[in-house]
Design a protein around this motif. Structure first.
Motif, PDB file in Angstrom:
ATOM      1  N   UNK A  62      12.804 -12.930   4.484  1.00 25.76           N
ATOM      2  CA  UNK A  62      12.559 -13.304   5.866  1.00 25.76           C
ATOM      3  C   UNK A  62      11.542 -12.362   6.519  1.00 25.76           C
ATOM      4  N   UNK A  63      11.603 -11.084   6.123  1.00 26.86           N
ATOM      5  CA  UNK A  63      10.649 -10.116   6.655  1.00 26.86           C
ATOM      6  C   UNK A  63       9.222 -10.422   6.193  1.00 26.86           C
ATOM      7  N   UNK A  64       9.091 -11.044   5.022  1.00 31.38           N
ATOM      8  CA  UNK A  64       7.763 -11.368   4.478  1.00 31.38           C
ATOM      9  C   UNK A  64       7.263 -12.732   4.949  1.00 31.38           C
ATOM     10  N   UNK A  65       8.158 -13.734   4.968  1.00 30.29           N
ATOM     11  CA  UNK A  65       7.755 -15.099   5.282  1.00 30.29           C
ATOM     12  C   UNK A  65       7.869 -15.443   6.758  1.00 30.29           C
ATOM     13  N   UNK A  66       8.837 -14.866   7.435  1.00 26.03           N
ATOM     14  CA  UNK A  66       9.196 -15.300   8.776  1.00 26.03           C
ATOM     15  C   UNK A  66      10.425 -16.195   8.716  1.00 26.03           C
ATOM     16  N   UNK A  67      11.131 -16.305   9.840  1.00 23.90           N
ATOM     17  CA  UNK A  67      12.424 -17.010   9.875  1.00 23.90           C
ATOM     18  C   UNK A  67      12.264 -18.514   9.670  1.00 23.90           C
ATOM     19  N   UNK A  68      11.245 -19.121  10.290  1.00 23.32           N
ATOM     20  CA  UNK A  68      11.101 -20.571  10.202  1.00 23.32           C
ATOM     21  C   UNK A  68      10.898 -21.028   8.761  1.00 23.32           C
ATOM     22  N   UNK A  69      10.088 -20.317   8.009  1.00 16.31           N
ATOM     23  CA  UNK A  69       9.828 -20.702   6.626  1.00 16.31           C
ATOM     24  C   UNK A  69      11.084 -20.585   5.761  1.00 16.31           C
ATOM     25  N   UNK A  70      11.887 -19.552   6.003  1.00 18.96           N
ATOM     26  CA  UNK A  70      13.111 -19.390   5.214  1.00 18.96           C
ATOM     27  C   UNK A  70      14.114 -20.482   5.563  1.00 18.96           C
ATOM     28  N   UNK A  71      14.229 -20.846   6.851  1.00 22.57           N
ATOM     29  CA  UNK A  71      15.101 -21.954   7.251  1.00 22.57           C
ATOM     30  C   UNK A  71      14.660 -23.245   6.572  1.00 22.57           C
ATOM     31  N   UNK A  72      13.362 -23.508   6.577  1.00 22.25           N
ATOM     32  CA  UNK A  72      12.840 -24.722   5.940  1.00 22.25           C
ATOM     33  C   UNK A  72      13.118 -24.716   4.440  1.00 22.25           C
ATOM     34  N   UNK A  73      12.897 -23.568   3.795  1.00 21.88           N
ATOM     35  CA  UNK A  73      13.157 -23.461   2.358  1.00 21.88           C
ATOM     36  C   UNK A  73      14.636 -23.682   2.049  1.00 21.88           C
TER      37      UNK A  73
END
Length: 377
Positions: A62-73
């Motif tokens: 999450x620190x690398x991608x951001x929260x939105x991308x991790x939620x989507x993944x």
């Protein structure tokens, strides 16, 4: 906050509740493949093991991608998991399905809460998270109802997975095109900073408490239909409603607890509810009257409803300067759902479903006696 932003976020909590379908699914898979309890209860373990393995890596991701991308993944992984049984239906496929569901749900639990909090003002954060937990609870108790309805009206209980897959994809798209991308941040938790907290005996006791309450939750989720079948002889489609009753009661208990906690200290509430919960679990072992079993199941749901949040708050109060590491460690404790069901299954195969409740009684006794007030409260 505009409704076009809040609605897809709250629906994300609905997807978060999909993980609780493992309880009723375990019973259907057990019947479909004529499995002993020991084998069938590997399914919940396949889900909740990943909360132990994947929570801290998700925080780093999450620190690398951001929260939105991790939620989507996380929602993409959930969708894939839900579609696998339609490719081929076997016990091995179901193990993989629930393993992927565990990975997706771990990613979602770690990332959705901070995404939600980051979109609202500080004075609205508690309110929005409470709504999120309410939506998750609705999802949890609807799961067994949908599975039973699918079995009755289509002849395929697994149709619930198709519904879940479609919902996950729609929610993914809605969030992706509604929520603005967030900037990746600095690491707030590492393996070292999190694991070092075990040297604090109080934090370790709270971690064990999280293991216990999640294990109790998953254990009851799994055993309630089997217990009703063993004691009353009712069919699985009817017995599955016992799990829904438990989650309805938990939902009601959350709101009752929010009111009571304004008048009673969290520790007093914890001890009162756990004392009543021990009585309810013990009574479930020995009672066989259907109406009384339903009452005891509902009572258990209410009593266990607020334990997780109380323990989580104690941990944050104890070490407020280590919020990131504390949060990651408590999410790791959700892996308790992988520990308790196999022990219960061993007891059930050796003796009976009723006697397997002794495992839950021991875990409840720990919650009554092993949790104390944080020093910074």
């Amino acid at each position: 906050m505009k409704s076009k932003i809040i609605i897809p976020i709250l629906l994300g909590f609905f997807v978060m509740g999909f993980v609780d379908v493992v309880g009723i699914s375990t019973n259907y898979v057990k019947a479909d493949f004529n499995l002993p309890d020991t084998m069938a209860n590997l399914l919940p373990s396949a889900v909740f093991l990943w909360f132990f393995v994947f929570s801290i890596p998700t925080g780093l991701l999450m620190a690398r991608w951001g929260k939105r991308k991790v939620v989507a993944a996380s929602m993409l992984v959930t969708s894939i998991a839900m579609l696998l049984p339609f490719v081929t239906y076997s016990f091995a496929t179901m193990m993989l399905t629930f393993a992927l569901l565990g990975v997706g749900n771990t990613m979602l639990q770690v990332s959705l809460n901070p995404l939600c909090v980051g979109l609202v003002d500080k004075n609205r954060q508690a309110s929005i998270l409470t709504w999120g937990q309410f939506i998750k609870a609705i999802s949890s108790f609807l799961g067994p109802i949908l599975a039973s309805a699918a079995a009755l009206y289509t002849g395929e209980w697994m149709m619930i997975f198709a519904i879940y897959a479609a919902f996950s994809v729609l929610n993914l798209v809605w969030i992706w095109f509604t929520i603005s991308p967030d900037e990746p941040g600095a690491k707030t938790a590492t393996f070292g900073s999190t694991l070092s907290l075990f040297s604090d005996s109080y934090i370790f006791r709270l971690f064990v408490g999280i293991l216990a309450i999640v294990g109790i939750d998953v254990g009851l989720n799994t055993v309630i239909p089997r217990l009703l079948i063993e004691k009353t002889g009712m069919p699985l489609t009817q017995a599955a409603l016992g799990t829904s009753l438990y989650f309805v009661a938990r939902t009601a208990g959350t709101f009752v607890g929010a009111i009571v906690l304004t008048m009673l200290s969290p520790l007093k509430m914890l001890r009162v509810t756990m004392a009543v919960a021990i009585f309810a679990v013990a009574a479930l072992m020995f009672c066989s009257a259907p109406w009384l079993l339903w009452v005891l199941i509902a009572l258990s749901g209410v009593m266990f409803a607020n334990v997780f949040s109380i323990i989580f708050s104690f941990a944050l109060q104890h070490k407020p300067d280590s919020e990131g590491s504390i949060s990651a460690l408590m999410i790791m404790g959700v892996s308790g759902g992988a520990l308790v069901p196999p022990v219960m299954a061993f007891v059930a195969d050796a003796w009976s479903q009723s006697l397997s409740l002794v495992v839950l009684a021991v875990a409840t006794l720990y919650l009554l006696l092993g949790i104390s007030q944080p020093k910074n409260a």
